[in-house]
Design a protein around this motif. Structure first.
Motif, PDB file in Angstrom:
ATOM      1  N   TRP A  34       0.876  -1.180   0.000  1.00  0.00           N
ATOM      2  CA  TRP A  34       0.000   0.000   0.000  1.00  0.00           C
ATOM      3  C   TRP A  34       0.911   1.227   0.000  1.00  0.00           C
ATOM      4  O   TRP A  34       1.611   1.502   0.978  1.00  0.00           O
ATOM      5  CB  TRP A  34      -0.905  -0.006   1.233  1.00  0.00           C
ATOM      6  CG  TRP A  34      -1.798   1.203   1.344  1.00  0.00           C
ATOM      7  CD1 TRP A  34      -1.542   2.346   2.046  1.00  0.00           C
ATOM      8  CD2 TRP A  34      -3.070   1.396   0.724  1.00  0.00           C
ATOM      9  NE1 TRP A  34      -2.583   3.223   1.923  1.00  0.00           N
ATOM     10  CE2 TRP A  34      -3.543   2.666   1.104  1.00  0.00           C
ATOM     11  CE3 TRP A  34      -3.869   0.616  -0.110  1.00  0.00           C
ATOM     12  CZ2 TRP A  34      -4.762   3.179   0.687  1.00  0.00           C
ATOM     13  CZ3 TRP A  34      -5.090   1.115  -0.525  1.00  0.00           C
ATOM     14  CH2 TRP A  34      -5.527   2.384  -0.134  1.00  0.00           C
ATOM     15  N   ILE A  35       0.956   1.887  -1.140  1.00  0.00           N
ATOM     16  CA  ILE A  35       1.912   2.989  -1.280  1.00  0.00           C
ATOM     17  C   ILE A  35       1.186   4.196  -1.876  1.00  0.00           C
ATOM     18  O   ILE A  35       0.484   4.077  -2.892  1.00  0.00           O
ATOM     19  CB  ILE A  35       3.096   2.581  -2.196  1.00  0.00           C
ATOM     20  CG1 ILE A  35       3.832   1.360  -1.600  1.00  0.00           C
ATOM     21  CG2 ILE A  35       4.082   3.738  -2.365  1.00  0.00           C
ATOM     22  CD1 ILE A  35       4.893   0.747  -2.483  1.00  0.00           C
ATOM     23  N   ASN A  36       1.360   5.336  -1.245  1.00  0.00           N
ATOM     24  CA  ASN A  36       0.773   6.601  -1.723  1.00  0.00           C
ATOM     25  C   ASN A  36      -0.738   6.488  -1.951  1.00  0.00           C
ATOM     26  O   ASN A  36      -1.281   6.986  -2.940  1.00  0.00           O
ATOM     27  CB  ASN A  36       1.479   7.081  -3.000  1.00  0.00           C
ATOM     28  CG  ASN A  36       2.962   7.315  -2.734  1.00  0.00           C
ATOM     29  OD1 ASN A  36       3.360   7.495  -1.576  1.00  0.00           O
ATOM     30  ND2 ASN A  36       3.767   7.290  -3.771  1.00  0.00           N
ATOM     31  N   GLY A  37      -1.395   5.778  -1.033  1.00  0.00           N
ATOM     32  CA  GLY A  37      -2.852   5.734  -1.059  1.00  0.00           C
ATOM     33  C   GLY A  37      -3.448   4.756  -2.045  1.00  0.00           C
ATOM     34  O   GLY A  37      -4.636   4.851  -2.378  1.00  0.00           O
ATOM     35  N   ARG A  38      -2.650   3.790  -2.530  1.00  0.00           N
ATOM     36  CA  ARG A  38      -3.257   2.778  -3.410  1.00  0.00           C
ATOM     37  C   ARG A  38      -2.493   1.460  -3.319  1.00  0.00           C
ATOM     38  O   ARG A  38      -1.343   1.421  -2.849  1.00  0.00           O
ATOM     39  CB  ARG A  38      -3.340   3.285  -4.853  1.00  0.00           C
ATOM     40  CG  ARG A  38      -2.020   3.597  -5.459  1.00  0.00           C
ATOM     41  CD  ARG A  38      -2.153   4.325  -6.803  1.00  0.00           C
ATOM     42  NE  ARG A  38      -0.816   4.524  -7.342  1.00  0.00           N
ATOM     43  CZ  ARG A  38      -0.171   3.637  -8.091  1.00  0.00           C
ATOM     44  NH1 ARG A  38      -0.727   2.495  -8.430  1.00  0.00           N
ATOM     45  NH2 ARG A  38       1.062   3.876  -8.517  1.00  0.00           N
ATOM     46  N   HIS A  39      -3.146   0.413  -3.807  1.00  0.00           N
ATOM     47  CA  HIS A  39      -2.500  -0.898  -3.827  1.00  0.00           C
ATOM     48  C   HIS A  39      -1.465  -0.932  -4.951  1.00  0.00           C
ATOM     49  O   HIS A  39      -1.755  -0.513  -6.070  1.00  0.00           O
ATOM     50  CB  HIS A  39      -3.539  -2.000  -4.070  1.00  0.00           C
ATOM     51  CG  HIS A  39      -4.434  -2.210  -2.882  1.00  0.00           C
ATOM     52  ND1 HIS A  39      -4.039  -2.950  -1.796  1.00  0.00           N
ATOM     53  CD2 HIS A  39      -5.679  -1.762  -2.608  1.00  0.00           C
ATOM     54  CE1 HIS A  39      -5.010  -2.960  -0.899  1.00  0.00           C
ATOM     55  NE2 HIS A  39      -6.020  -2.233  -1.363  1.00  0.00           N
ATOM     56  N   VAL A  40      -0.276  -1.419  -4.645  1.00  0.00           N
ATOM     57  CA  VAL A  40       0.808  -1.450  -5.631  1.00  0.00           C
ATOM     58  C   VAL A  40       1.400  -2.862  -5.650  1.00  0.00           C
ATOM     59  O   VAL A  40       1.722  -3.423  -4.598  1.00  0.00           O
ATOM     60  CB  VAL A  40       1.916  -0.417  -5.248  1.00  0.00           C
ATOM     61  CG1 VAL A  40       3.125  -0.547  -6.171  1.00  0.00           C
ATOM     62  CG2 VAL A  40       1.360   0.996  -5.283  1.00  0.00           C
ATOM     63  N   LYS A  41       1.532  -3.408  -6.839  1.00  0.00           N
ATOM     64  CA  LYS A  41       2.096  -4.765  -6.962  1.00  0.00           C
ATOM     65  C   LYS A  41       3.575  -4.756  -6.609  1.00  0.00           C
ATOM     66  O   LYS A  41       4.280  -3.768  -6.875  1.00  0.00           O
ATOM     67  CB  LYS A  41       1.966  -5.228  -8.415  1.00  0.00           C
ATOM     68  CG  LYS A  41       0.585  -5.714  -8.761  1.00  0.00           C
ATOM     69  CD  LYS A  41       0.603  -6.391 -10.112  1.00  0.00           C
ATOM     70  CE  LYS A  41      -0.663  -7.209 -10.254  1.00  0.00           C
ATOM     71  NZ  LYS A  41      -0.556  -8.317 -11.146  1.00  0.00           N
ATOM     72  N   GLY A  42       4.055  -5.859  -6.078  1.00  0.00           N
ATOM     73  CA  GLY A  42       5.480  -5.972  -5.787  1.00  0.00           C
ATOM     74  C   GLY A  42       6.276  -6.148  -7.075  1.00  0.00           C
ATOM     75  O   GLY A  42       5.764  -6.699  -8.054  1.00  0.00           O
ATOM     76  N   THR A  43       7.517  -5.684  -7.043  1.00  0.00           N
ATOM     77  CA  THR A  43       8.345  -5.814  -8.251  1.00  0.00           C
ATOM     78  C   THR A  43       9.554  -6.727  -8.037  1.00  0.00           C
ATOM     79  O   THR A  43      10.349  -6.923  -8.939  1.00  0.00           O
ATOM     80  CB  THR A  43       8.861  -4.431  -8.706  1.00  0.00           C
ATOM     81  OG1 THR A  43       9.608  -3.860  -7.625  1.00  0.00           O
ATOM     82  CG2 THR A  43       7.724  -3.497  -9.089  1.00  0.00           C
ATOM     83  N   SER A  44       9.681  -7.272  -6.825  1.00  0.00           N
ATOM     84  CA  SER A  44      10.899  -8.045  -6.537  1.00  0.00           C
ATOM     85  C   SER A  44      10.893  -9.413  -7.214  1.00  0.00           C
ATOM     86  O   SER A  44      11.941 -10.027  -7.399  1.00  0.00           O
ATOM     87  CB  SER A  44      11.027  -8.256  -5.025  1.00  0.00           C
ATOM     88  OG  SER A  44       9.985  -9.121  -4.583  1.00  0.00           O
ATOM     89  N   GLY A  45       9.700  -9.900  -7.540  1.00  0.00           N
ATOM     90  CA  GLY A  45       9.613 -11.271  -8.063  1.00  0.00           C
ATOM     91  C   GLY A  45       9.680 -12.306  -6.947  1.00  0.00           C
ATOM     92  O   GLY A  45       9.603 -13.509  -7.187  1.00  0.00           O
ATOM     93  N   ARG A  46       9.812 -11.840  -5.711  1.00  0.00           N
ATOM     94  CA  ARG A  46       9.830 -12.776  -4.563  1.00  0.00           C
ATOM     95  C   ARG A  46       8.484 -12.686  -3.846  1.00  0.00           C
ATOM     96  O   ARG A  46       7.939 -11.599  -3.652  1.00  0.00           O
ATOM     97  CB  ARG A  46      10.951 -12.424  -3.597  1.00  0.00           C
ATOM     98  CG  ARG A  46      12.330 -12.693  -4.154  1.00  0.00           C
ATOM     99  CD  ARG A  46      13.370 -12.829  -3.037  1.00  0.00           C
ATOM    100  NE  ARG A  46      13.318 -11.726  -2.096  1.00  0.00           N
ATOM    101  CZ  ARG A  46      13.162 -11.870  -0.775  1.00  0.00           C
ATOM    102  NH1 ARG A  46      13.043 -13.060  -0.234  1.00  0.00           N
ATOM    103  NH2 ARG A  46      13.137 -10.823   0.008  1.00  0.00           N
ATOM    104  N   PHE A  47       7.990 -13.830  -3.418  1.00  0.00           N
ATOM    105  CA  PHE A  47       6.685 -13.893  -2.741  1.00  0.00           C
ATOM    106  C   PHE A  47       6.774 -14.862  -1.565  1.00  0.00           C
ATOM    107  O   PHE A  47       7.622 -15.753  -1.558  1.00  0.00           O
ATOM    108  CB  PHE A  47       5.598 -14.415  -3.698  1.00  0.00           C
ATOM    109  CG  PHE A  47       5.302 -13.481  -4.829  1.00  0.00           C
ATOM    110  CD1 PHE A  47       4.314 -12.515  -4.717  1.00  0.00           C
ATOM    111  CD2 PHE A  47       6.025 -13.565  -6.023  1.00  0.00           C
ATOM    112  CE1 PHE A  47       4.043 -11.646  -5.762  1.00  0.00           C
ATOM    113  CE2 PHE A  47       5.760 -12.694  -7.071  1.00  0.00           C
ATOM    114  CZ  PHE A  47       4.772 -11.733  -6.950  1.00  0.00           C
ATOM    115  N   ALA A  48       5.854 -14.683  -0.602  1.00  0.00           N
ATOM    116  CA  ALA A  48       5.675 -15.699   0.451  1.00  0.00           C
ATOM    117  C   ALA A  48       4.244 -16.204   0.347  1.00  0.00           C
ATOM    118  O   ALA A  48       3.327 -15.422   0.034  1.00  0.00           O
ATOM    119  CB  ALA A  48       5.906 -15.082   1.826  1.00  0.00           C
ATOM    120  N   ASP A  49       4.066 -17.482   0.600  1.00  0.00           N
ATOM    121  CA  ASP A  49       2.714 -18.041   0.597  1.00  0.00           C
ATOM    122  C   ASP A  49       1.976 -17.615   1.860  1.00  0.00           C
ATOM    123  O   ASP A  49       2.549 -17.633   2.958  1.00  0.00           O
ATOM    124  CB  ASP A  49       2.781 -19.574   0.566  1.00  0.00           C
ATOM    125  CG  ASP A  49       3.244 -20.080  -0.800  1.00  0.00           C
ATOM    126  OD1 ASP A  49       3.095 -19.337  -1.794  1.00  0.00           O
ATOM    127  OD2 ASP A  49       3.760 -21.217  -0.863  1.00  0.00           O
TER     128      ASP A  49
END
Ligand code: NAD
Length: 499
Positions: free
Chosen positions: A7-22
């Motif tokens: 949540w960045i600058n008042g909106r949902h933003v997708k991650g760009t790292s390519g890394r995720f946790a389940d």
């Protein structure tokens, strides 16, 4: 599969790292979403934006900031059911427990409505002729919070409320196990009127925590989680010149005196020992009955109560006393510690090891356990189990019992059950633990008092919520002013009163 965001600058933003946790459903063992794990670059960019948004927010008068908190109270109440459902789905706790989690966070937001009162400062009129002196509390700039899985609404709210209402921008790094509720809370803050960029929720793991620790703009860090991570964050954060408060693990002792109402004590131990599957930093994990007769009678009263506990998924509603633990790893760790207790000679009076729930064989359910004859050299006594396992350590006297609680390395909460005022008073006065209950098993202070443990349960000198929170998220500036009316004829200053 659902992909969560930051949540960045008042909106949902997708991650760009390519890394995720389940993100798991602990009741079924299924993956239900994945959460992005931020890089240092993502974290730094969000902090830079927060730093741009902060000055205008910090300059907003505190009463207006309090009004955002007031609106937030209404919105949380409006969405209570939705928040509780999302919380239970990722954490596993029952719906009433999840509502309690949200409610205890909400109470701190209510407290923060009074930010103007907390921040109004001090003033000395006529400290000398024509001289006044005043102290004001100013925001730090950008502050950050790193929070644990076990209270995914309450602890983020404990940090967001005081940090934001003091005029700071705030970066929250919630637990990657249950990140949905913190994201929902960020949406609600926007709806409540918080300007964009003032609150950023960055999901992540150790990489993003390290980025917070090393970011030069972040002035203060509030952490809650296990003690080894608390020590790490406190050390690295302080050496980077930040203000840091860290709240760690626990091993809370409850002393049961021979004069106590044993039914009341047994009921209290059931709630405090097994509620939320023991995944509470204020859970009672050690019962210390004083005298053989007290111990025998207490264990006799506990066993049938424990055997009646219903373990199941939150979807089963009121039929369930507690749900699964948070991960397969947490379950394995609890069962490993139970085995160590048996091997090291403790008596397993209620054995939950074989617990299975039909239809939920892959869920992380752990049956309730009760140990008797536990001694202080055993791992089940020394370590935080963080599961539905209660240990009984028998003491021959009050002095021996208080000694156990005093000598343990953790010092978060403790309780004594007695009818004797002298004993209770002595206990409250001597015990080296931060939060004390007298015939109250989980003495969590209310929002307007402060919350914090001693010894290895707390690092840093200010507590969470209450007046300490406003002290933690502000710094004091003291102004001494002199005006011409303090001048004597001829220009000589009167300083006598100041000398
Ligand atoms: P945890 O220490 O594993 O994680 C807490 C936070 O630290 C999470 O945001 C996590 O992402 C991050 N983290 C984990 N490993 C890290 C690492 N190696 N480096 C940097 N950051 C890391 O704790 P948890 O399992 O989420 O929560 C349970 C613990 O929290 C228990 O020990 C419990 O007693 C404690 N707790 C304490 C309080 C309190 O007020 N004292 C309150 C709630 C929970």
């Amino acid at each position: 599969m659902q992909e969560l965001t930051h949540w960045i600058n008042g909106r949902h933003v997708k991650g760009t790292s390519g890394r995720f946790a389940d993100v798991m459903n602990p009741a079924t063992g299924e993956v239900q979403a994945r959460v992005p794990l931020a890089t240092k670059a993502e974290l730094d960019a969000a902090v830079a934006d927060a730093a741009k948004a902060q000055p205008a927010w910090g300059a907003t008068n505190p009463q207006k900031r309090g009004r955002v908190m007031m609106a937030m109270v209404g919105l949380i109440n409006r969405d209570m059911d939705k928040l509780a459902e999302a919380l239970s789905r990722e954490h596993g706790k029952t719906i009433p427990d999840a509502k309690g989690d949200v409610q205890r966070g909400l109470e701190v937001i209510e407290y923060c409505i009074g930010a103007a009162q907390m921040l109004k400062g001090e003033f000395t009129d006529a400290a000398g002729p024509g001289i006044d002196m005043y102290s004001m509390r100013q925001p730090l700039g950008v502050a950050a919070g790193i929070t644990p899985f076990n209270f995914p609404a309450m602890i983020p709210l404990w940090k967001m409320g005081p940090a934001l209402s003091s005029g700071n921008a705030f970066i929250l790094k919630p637990s990657e196990r249950d990140p949905t509720v913190p994201l929902m809370l960020a949406e609600l803050f926007k709806e409540a009127g918080l300007p964009d960029g003032v609150l950023q929720v960055i999901n992540g793991d150790k990489d993003s925590v390290d980025a917070i620790l090393d970011n030069e703009t972040i002035q203060a860090i509030g952490f809650v989680g296990s003690t080894p991570i608390a020590e790490y964050i406190y050390g690295r954060g302080c050496s980077n010149g930040k203000r840091v408060q860290c709240f760690g693990g626990a091993k809370n002792h409850m002393i049961i005196m021979p004069d106590a109402d044993l039914d009341q004590a047994a009921d209290a131990l059931i709630g405090a020992g097994y509620g939320a599957a023991g995944e509470r930093c204020m859970a009672i994990s050690v019962a210390v009955p004083v005298g053989k007769e007290t111990a025998d009678r207490l264990v006799e009263k506990l066993v049938p109560r424990i055997e009646k506990l219903k373990v199941g998924p939150y979807t089963a509603g009121n039929d369930v006393d507690y749900g699964p633990v948070v991960t397969a790893a947490a379950k394995a760790n609890i069962l490993k510690l139970v085995e160590s207790g048996v091997e090291q000679g403790a008596k397993l009076v209620v054995d939950g090891r074989g617990f299975k729930l039909q239809g939920y064989e892959d869920g992380y359910f752990v049956g309730p356990h009760l140990f008797d004859d536990v001694t202080t050299d055993m791992d089940i006594y020394k370590k935080e189990i963080f599961g539905p396992v209660l240990c009984t350590v028998r003491a021959d006297s009050y002095e021996e019992a208080i000694g156990y609680a005093m000598d343990h390395e953790y010092g978060n909460g403790t309780a004594i059950f007695t009818r004797d005022g002298d004993t209770a008073r002595d206990f409250a006065s001597r015990i080296n633990v931060g939060m004390v209950g007298i015939n109250v098993p989980i003495p969590v202070p209310l929002a307007y008092h402060t919350f914090g443990g001693w010894k290895k349960s707390g690092f840093g000198d200010l507590n969470q919520h209450g007046p300490d929170a406003f002290r933690f998220y502000t710094r004091t500036k003291t102004v001494t002013s002199r005006w011409p009316s303090g001048l004597k004829e001829g220009g000589e200053f009167h300083f006598k009163a100041m000398d």
